[in-house]
Design an enzyme around this catalytic site. Structure first.
Site, PDB file in Angstrom:
ATOM      1  N   HIS A  64      38.186 -47.586 -45.794  1.00 15.93           N
ATOM      2  CA  HIS A  64      38.576 -48.706 -45.374  1.00 15.93           C
ATOM      3  C   HIS A  64      39.792 -49.003 -44.713  1.00 15.93           C
ATOM      4  O   HIS A  64      40.891 -49.300 -45.495  1.00 15.93           O
ATOM      5  CB  HIS A  64      38.449 -49.941 -46.239  1.00 15.93           C
ATOM      6  CG  HIS A  64      37.039 -50.216 -46.548  1.00 15.93           C
ATOM      7  ND1 HIS A  64      36.176 -50.940 -46.031  1.00 15.93           N
ATOM      8  CD2 HIS A  64      36.226 -49.743 -47.608  1.00 15.93           C
ATOM      9  CE1 HIS A  64      35.001 -51.302 -46.652  1.00 15.93           C
ATOM     10  NE2 HIS A  64      35.200 -50.308 -47.606  1.00 15.93           N
ATOM     11  N   CYS A  86      33.125 -48.065 -43.419  1.00 14.02           N
ATOM     12  CA  CYS A  86      32.177 -47.754 -44.477  1.00 14.02           C
ATOM     13  C   CYS A  86      30.872 -47.905 -44.017  1.00 14.02           C
ATOM     14  O   CYS A  86      30.110 -46.996 -43.552  1.00 14.02           O
ATOM     15  CB  CYS A  86      32.896 -48.596 -45.490  1.00 14.02           C
ATOM     16  SG  CYS A  86      32.374 -47.973 -47.199  1.00 14.02           S
ATOM     17  N   GLU A 129      41.344 -50.879 -42.818  1.00 10.85           N
ATOM     18  CA  GLU A 129      41.892 -52.265 -42.760  1.00 10.85           C
ATOM     19  C   GLU A 129      42.955 -52.576 -43.995  1.00 10.85           C
ATOM     20  O   GLU A 129      43.589 -53.261 -43.639  1.00 10.85           O
ATOM     21  CB  GLU A 129      40.743 -53.091 -42.553  1.00 10.85           C
ATOM     22  CG  GLU A 129      39.898 -53.489 -43.904  1.00 10.85           C
ATOM     23  CD  GLU A 129      38.520 -52.697 -43.941  1.00 10.85           C
ATOM     24  OE1 GLU A 129      38.693 -51.545 -43.269  1.00 10.85           O
ATOM     25  OE2 GLU A 129      37.662 -53.205 -44.535  1.00 10.85           O
TER      26      GLU A 129
END
Ligand code: GLN
Length: 527
Positions: free
Chosen positions: A503, A379, A505
């Site tokens: 993102h 990001c 993650e």
């Protein structure tokens, strides 16, 4: 629907979230479909406006819900995808009740905490549970029993206990068993906390005790006697080396069996993929060292999903890892500090908001690019990798994001086009799932093994399409796009240089690491 309601006593930070997630995982291993709800008794509508300094990371769900990080643990442990309704806050409940009142839906009645607020809570819980199609709905009541703020929620679950069949609802209470100077396990705090629960009309069926060492039999029987639960319902949750061991520990303690017995269920199914993953985690060889150059470096919870994703990737690559959190501002203050990055096998620049530390992050990215150290940007990390490349390779002097310099001559990162009339803080952001088409032959396509992906987003700024050609001419490739939105950037010919506007993650799971993280770790091993 079977409900398991988890409350906490004595003090916060006992690991209620991990206990809830672990119970869920163990039920899932027995073949049940499990969902989970987190109740946060704060007045905020959601976690979107909260500082990661205070609360740890803001977790983003597929529908764009910005929620408490416990939902991230639920998603990782249960390997599921939740939606924003799964995080219930006082703010959301009151907002709904007040709107109904304004619409005259209460037909002139006095609107009160009991029954209107409590009904709203119960309705929401039941609707979410039904909509999920699960067999089990776990409900974690945030805060500590006795907090003023959690009262309406505890009252609502008390009423649910009356209304649901006895076989459909169980209360699990998580408490602390401290040790005194002589090393004796003390049960008083647990007794007091259960007493407080009882005053609210709630009776725990299971008591999970957090303690340094395994609970002694004598301690367990004392708790059973004073708190009026069977001895087998007193579960020892002593400190684990790793949170992924907690489900296995609870299984060994007989928690799942006891809950199933209480809820009148039987299952012969077992899924041992979790224990196999833990086994792999115990047999890692070698080590990769990762520098994470960020802002909230003193609080690891601020980047919880990133740590989790690195862990998932390392386990699947069979390698140990160590992460050092490097404060970007310290590099900014003393640029020679960037040299410390030479000790690392990989450099990661995470997401973030605000100007602080951005120049330090840009220096770190430049160092990674020029020294061919594997780099992963997430990001803001991606946006800054574009700024760095624009300035130092494409010759766009003083290029910047308009987030940090409104007057930059080269606004390579700029605000998203205005979204019609939405004034809400969170709503001006691009949030949640969006897809990206991956360029054929790119690193992105290779690591995902797909030409189209869906990942989660949380940003206001993005790559300015007017500069894409000038940047690509110099060798940076935008290999993932959502129409004219740049989703991924990479530099071919490097060991690993990959950055994403999204993102990744948030979608990484134990046993199923996020592809960019896995490729990042693999690039470090194959050096
Ligand atoms: N501050 C940047 C933006 O708003 C990046 C956000 C992030 O890293 N999550 O676009």
């Amino acid at each position: 629907m079977k409900y398991i309601i988890v409350t906490g006593g004595v003090m916060s930070g006992l690991g209620k979230g991990i206990t809830t997630a672990s119970i869920g995982r163990n039920l899932k291993n027995k073949g049940y479909k499990v969902t989970a709800i987190k109740i946060d008794p704060y007045i905020n509508i959601d976690a979107g406006t909260m500082s990661p300094f205070q609360h740890g990371e803001v977790f983003v769900l597929k529908d764009g819900g910005e929620v408490d990080l416990d939902l991230g643990n639920y998603e990782r442990f249960l390997d599921t995808e939740l939606t924003r309704e799964h995080n219930l806050t006082t703010g959301k409940v009151y907002q709904a009740v007040i709107s109904k009142e304004r619409r005259g839906e209460y037909l002139g009645k006095t609107v009160q905490i009991i029954p209107h607020i409590t009904n709203e809570i119960k309705d929401r819980i039941r609707k979410i549970a039904a909509k999920s199609g699960a067999d089990f709905c776990l409900i974690e009541v945030g805060g500590t029993v006795g907090d003023i703020e959690s009262m309406p929620f505890l009252e609502a679950v008390r009423q649910m206990h009356r209304e649901e069949s006895k076989e459909d609802l169980a209360f699990v209470h998580v408490t602390l068993v401290p040790m005194d100077a002589q090393g004796d396990q003390k049960t008083k705090p647990t007794q007091h906390s259960v007493k407080e629960l009882r005053e609210l009309g709630l009776t725990p069926h299971v008591i999970v005790t957090r303690c340094k060492e395994h609970l002694l039999e004598s301690t367990a029987s004392k708790i059973a006697l004073f708190c009026d639960v069977p001895e087998e319902a007193v579960i020892s949750a002593n400190d684990a080396n790793d949170i992924y061991e907690v489900p296995l520990m609870m299984e060994k303690e007989g928690l799942t069996d006891y809950l199933m017995k209480r809820l009148n269920l039987h299952s012969d199914k077992t899924d041992d993929s979790w224990s196999q993953m833990v086994e792999r985690m115990h047999n890692l060889k070698g080590e990769v060292r990762i520098a994470i150059v960020g802002k909230y470096t003193h609080l690891e919870d601020s980047y919880l999903s990133i740590s989790a994703s690195i862990k998932h990737a390392a386990i699947e690559c069979g390698v140990n890892y160590c992460t050092d959190w490097i404060n970007a501002e310290s590099i900014e203050e003393d640029p020679s500090g960037v040299e410390q990055l030479s000790q690392y096998d990989g450099i990661l620049v995470p997401g973030g908001f605000g100007e602080r530390g951005t120049e330090g992050k840009i220096m770190a990215i430049r160092y990674a690019r020029e020294n061919n150290i594997p780099f992963l940007g997430l990001c803001l990390g991606m946006q800054l990798s574009v700024v760095e490349f624009a300035r130092n390779v494409a010759g766009l002097e003083n290029a910047n994001s308009t987030e940090f310099d409104e007057d930059t001559p080269y606004p390579v990162i700029d605000l998203l086009p205005e979204q019609d009339g939405v004034l809400d803080m969170g709503a001006t952001m691009r949030l949640g799932d969006y897809d990206a088409d991956l360029k054929s032959g790119s690193l992105a396509e290779k690591i995902y093994g797909a030409s189209k992906i869906v990942e989660r987003h949380r940003h206001r700024y993005e790559v300015n399409p007017n500069y894409v050609d000038r940047i690509e001419e110099k060798g940076m490739v935008f290999s993932g796009k959502n129409r004219n939105r740049m989703e991924i950037t990479e530099i071919p010919g490097k060991k690993f240089f990959f950055a994403s506007q999204f993102h990744p993650e948030f979608k990484s799971r134990p046993g199923r690491p996020s592809p960019p993280f896995k490729a990042f770790v693999q690039a470090m091993i194959s050096e």
